[in-house]
Motif scaffolding. Structure first.
Motif, short mmCIF file in Angstrom:
data_model
loop_
_atom_site.label_atom_id
_atom_site.label_comp_id
_atom_site.label_asym_id
_atom_site.label_seq_id
_atom_site.Cartn_x
_atom_site.Cartn_y
_atom_site.Cartn_z
N ASP A 75 0.84 -1.20 0.00
CA ASP A 75 0.00 0.00 0.00
C ASP A 75 0.87 1.25 0.00
N GLU A 76 1.96 1.21 0.76
CA GLU A 76 2.87 2.36 0.83
C GLU A 76 3.47 2.67 -0.54
N ASN A 77 3.92 1.64 -1.27
CA ASN A 77 4.47 1.86 -2.60
C ASN A 77 3.42 2.42 -3.55
N LEU A 78 2.21 1.87 -3.52
CA LEU A 78 1.16 2.37 -4.41
C LEU A 78 0.86 3.83 -4.12
N ALA A 79 0.78 4.19 -2.86
CA ALA A 79 0.53 5.59 -2.49
C ALA A 79 1.67 6.48 -2.97
N THR A 80 2.91 6.01 -2.85
CA THR A 80 4.06 6.77 -3.32
C THR A 80 4.02 6.97 -4.83
N TYR A 81 3.65 5.92 -5.56
CA TYR A 81 3.54 6.05 -7.03
C TYR A 81 2.56 7.17 -7.38
N ILE A 82 1.43 7.19 -6.68
CA ILE A 82 0.37 8.14 -7.00
C ILE A 82 0.76 9.57 -6.61
N GLY B 23 4.36 9.61 -9.83
CA GLY B 23 3.52 9.48 -11.01
C GLY B 23 2.14 10.03 -10.74
N PHE B 24 1.13 9.35 -11.26
CA PHE B 24 -0.25 9.78 -11.06
C PHE B 24 -1.17 8.58 -11.27
N ALA B 25 -2.41 8.78 -10.86
CA ALA B 25 -3.42 7.73 -11.06
C ALA B 25 -4.66 8.35 -11.69
N VAL C 274 0.23 5.32 -13.21
CA VAL C 274 1.42 5.55 -14.04
C VAL C 274 2.56 5.94 -13.12
N ARG C 275 3.70 5.35 -13.34
CA ARG C 275 4.91 5.70 -12.57
C ARG C 275 5.92 6.28 -13.55
N VAL D 270 11.03 7.86 -19.76
CA VAL D 270 10.29 6.60 -19.64
C VAL D 270 9.18 6.75 -18.61
N ALA D 271 8.02 6.22 -18.96
CA ALA D 271 6.92 6.11 -18.01
C ALA D 271 6.46 4.65 -18.00
N HIS D 272 6.18 4.18 -16.79
CA HIS D 272 5.66 2.81 -16.64
C HIS D 272 4.14 2.86 -16.56
#
Length: 173
Positions: free
Chosen positions: A37-44, A48-50, A65-66, A89-91
């Motif tokens: 959950d921590e990584n997903l929140a950091t990505y957002i 990156g963004f969601a 997107v990361r 690069v974007a993931h």
């Protein structure tokens, strides 16, 4: 009616709940590499963004997107990109749609909207992965003109197809 908008920090609890619900219901858990959950929140928030798909104020799908701080995880290494190009690069990181909302092309719609955002941010090397047997995700990448560049073992032993699209070559998609 389904709307797709950019998620905010306030959406994170609902996004994490959706990820948990969809992941729990997956018949084959190897189809999705579950980040913390921590990584997903950091990505957002920071990396990156969601995008969120909603119907009647109910979250029915998300796409993350990361595009920052990928380091050694940068899939651009699969293309032997130099340091300058790796910065573009974007993931296409996470796509989740509630079972009852599948079949509405939500993953495709969210990916197309993400591509539009990335064009404006000067990210043009887009990469993502999908389990080879996850036909809906594989087909979405192919419909959006991503090229399957390889198939490898990733994420601690999971088979993955790696997809690539150069937005500079797809200006009218």
């Amino acid at each position: 009616m389904i709307t797709i908008t950019t998620a905010t920090k306030q959406d994170i609890p609902n996004i994490l709940a959706l990820v948990d619900d969809v992941y729990t219901a997956l018949p084959n858990k190897t189809w999705f590499s579950r980040d913390t959950d921590e990584n997903l929140a950091t990505y957002i928030i920071k990396e990156g963004f969601a995008l969120k798909a909603e119907c009647d104020n109910t979250l029915v799908g998300i796409f993350i997107v990361r595009n920052k701080n990928r380091g050694d995880e940068n899939l651009g290494h699969e293309l032997n990109l130099d340091e300058a190009e790796l910065s573009h690069v974007a993931h296409m990181e996470v796509a989740m749609v509630r079972k009852e909302w599948r079949g509405h092309s939500l993953q495709q719609q969210m990916m197309e909207q993400a591509e539009d955002i990335l064009r404006g941010q000067n990210y043009y090397h887009l990469l993502g992965t999908a389990h080879p047997d996850n036909a809906p995700s594989v087909n979405t990448f192919l419909k959006l003109h991503y090229e399957k560049i390889s198939e490898k073992i990733k994420y601690g032993g999971l088979p993955r197809c790696i997809f690539y699209k150069n937005l500079n070559n797809h200006l009218n998609d």
